[in-house]
Scaffold this active site. Structure first.
Site, PDB file in Angstrom:
ATOM      1  N   GLU A 174      -4.699   0.517  -3.425  1.00 13.99           N
ATOM      2  CA  GLU A 174      -3.335   1.043  -3.509  1.00 13.99           C
ATOM      3  C   GLU A 174      -2.313  -0.087  -3.422  1.00 13.99           C
ATOM      4  O   GLU A 174      -1.280  -0.060  -4.109  1.00 13.99           O
ATOM      5  CB  GLU A 174      -3.099   2.068  -2.407  1.00 13.99           C
ATOM      6  CG  GLU A 174      -3.890   3.353  -2.598  1.00 13.99           C
ATOM      7  CD  GLU A 174      -3.587   4.398  -1.553  1.00 13.99           C
ATOM      8  OE1 GLU A 174      -3.604   5.595  -1.895  1.00 13.99           O
ATOM      9  OE2 GLU A 174      -3.327   4.027  -0.389  1.00 13.99           O
TER      10      GLU A 174
ATOM     11  N   GLU B 112       0.840  -1.205   0.000  1.00 18.49           N
ATOM     12  CA  GLU B 112       0.000   0.000   0.000  1.00 18.49           C
ATOM     13  C   GLU B 112       0.873   1.252   0.000  1.00 18.49           C
ATOM     14  O   GLU B 112       0.596   2.224  -0.723  1.00 18.49           O
ATOM     15  CB  GLU B 112      -0.910  -0.001   1.223  1.00 18.49           C
ATOM     16  CG  GLU B 112      -1.776   1.243   1.347  1.00 18.49           C
ATOM     17  CD  GLU B 112      -2.273   1.473   2.759  1.00 18.49           C
ATOM     18  OE1 GLU B 112      -2.840   2.555   3.008  1.00 18.49           O
ATOM     19  OE2 GLU B 112      -2.073   0.596   3.620  1.00 18.49           O
TER      20      GLU B 112
ATOM     21  N   ASP C 124       0.658   3.780  -3.149  1.00 20.06           N
ATOM     22  CA  ASP C 124       0.246   5.171  -2.974  1.00 20.06           C
ATOM     23  C   ASP C 124       1.173   6.100  -3.751  1.00 20.06           C
ATOM     24  O   ASP C 124       0.727   7.059  -4.395  1.00 20.06           O
ATOM     25  CB  ASP C 124       0.246   5.521  -1.486  1.00 20.06           C
ATOM     26  CG  ASP C 124      -0.102   6.976  -1.228  1.00 20.06           C
ATOM     27  OD1 ASP C 124      -1.249   7.365  -1.492  1.00 20.06           O
ATOM     28  OD2 ASP C 124       0.780   7.727  -0.768  1.00 20.06           O
TER      29      ASP C 124
ATOM     30  N   ASP D  67      -7.390   0.981   0.794  1.00 20.23           N
ATOM     31  CA  ASP D  67      -6.003   0.582   1.043  1.00 20.23           C
ATOM     32  C   ASP D  67      -5.588  -0.573   0.131  1.00 20.23           C
ATOM     33  O   ASP D  67      -4.463  -0.602  -0.394  1.00 20.23           O
ATOM     34  CB  ASP D  67      -5.829   0.161   2.503  1.00 20.23           C
ATOM     35  CG  ASP D  67      -5.927   1.325   3.474  1.00 20.23           C
ATOM     36  OD1 ASP D  67      -5.872   2.485   3.018  1.00 20.23           O
ATOM     37  OD2 ASP D  67      -6.061   1.068   4.685  1.00 20.23           O
TER      38      ASP D  67
END
Length: 213
Positions: A104, A33, A37, A101
């Protein structure tokens, strides 16, 4: 999804929440994650620069924040049908935060599996088209507070984590925002980002009330 994994264990990791009784900390999606991101931010930033060549950094930043917010990522999770595959347990709830989450994390897993090209292709397929329906970006509390402080020439606000509550798989963060000349404000949130925005809103309301008096 638009990507065939050579290393399927990466996809499994991206779908595994920390509450799973079968997962160690390094086998859950948090690290992917974190990477996803950044990959998402890079791809969408490039897309926005090309699409809005006359907008400044602040306008592009607001568009970026709006395009990759939790609501859009949760929508992408539904489009990918990820809710049927997310691995979790221990009383955890399959909420919007977890689904966002995981999206990502999936982007991070694709990057690890195939590099930037495949990750960019998937992000452009699922995320970038959402800009067609996006309204003019709103200024978030952190940005508003920063712009207010810059206008007053009193320095920029700073944020720090002063506490953490709850289980590891569903933590609540306590964030404090500090601005020279004003009382610090604290706020809680399901992520550091959410808590920072909440703290910024508290302080922004406070400083604007003082300014209006």
């Amino acid at each position: 999804m638009g990507h065939h994994f050579e290393n399927e264990s990466l996809l499994t990791q991206a779908l595994t929440h920390a509450s799973s009784v079968h997962a160690s900390k390094l086998e859950t999606y948090e690290r992917l994650e974190f990477l996803g991101d950044r990959v998402l931010g890079l791809v969408v930033s490039e897309f926005l620069m090309d699409r809005y060549p006359n907008e400044n950094e602040g306008q592009l930043s607001r568009r970026l924040s709006a395009l990759v917010d939790r609501a859009n990522l949760t929508s992408v999770a539904a489009d990918m049908k990820l809710e049927n595959y997310i691995i979790y347990g221990g009383g955890a709830e399959l909420n919007e935060s977890m689904q966002a989450d995981v999206v990502e994390a999936v982007f991070g897993a694709i990057y690890c599996d195939g590099g930037l090209g495949p990750a960019k292709k998937v992000i452009e397929k699922f995320i970038c088209p959402l800009s067609d329906n996006a309204q003019a970006p709103r200024i978030d509390p952190k940005t508003s507070l920063q712009e207010w402080a810059q206008g007053k020439k009193i320095g920029l606000p700073s944020y720090k984590e002063i506490g953490k509550e709850g289980p590891d798989h569903q933590p609540i963060f306590l964030i404090q925002v500090v601005l020279d000349g004003f009382e610090p404000k604290n706020a809680r949130g399901s992520s550091k980002r959410v808590a920072e925005q909440a703290a910024a809103l508290k302080l922004l309301n406070h400083v604007t009330e003082i300014s209006d008096d």
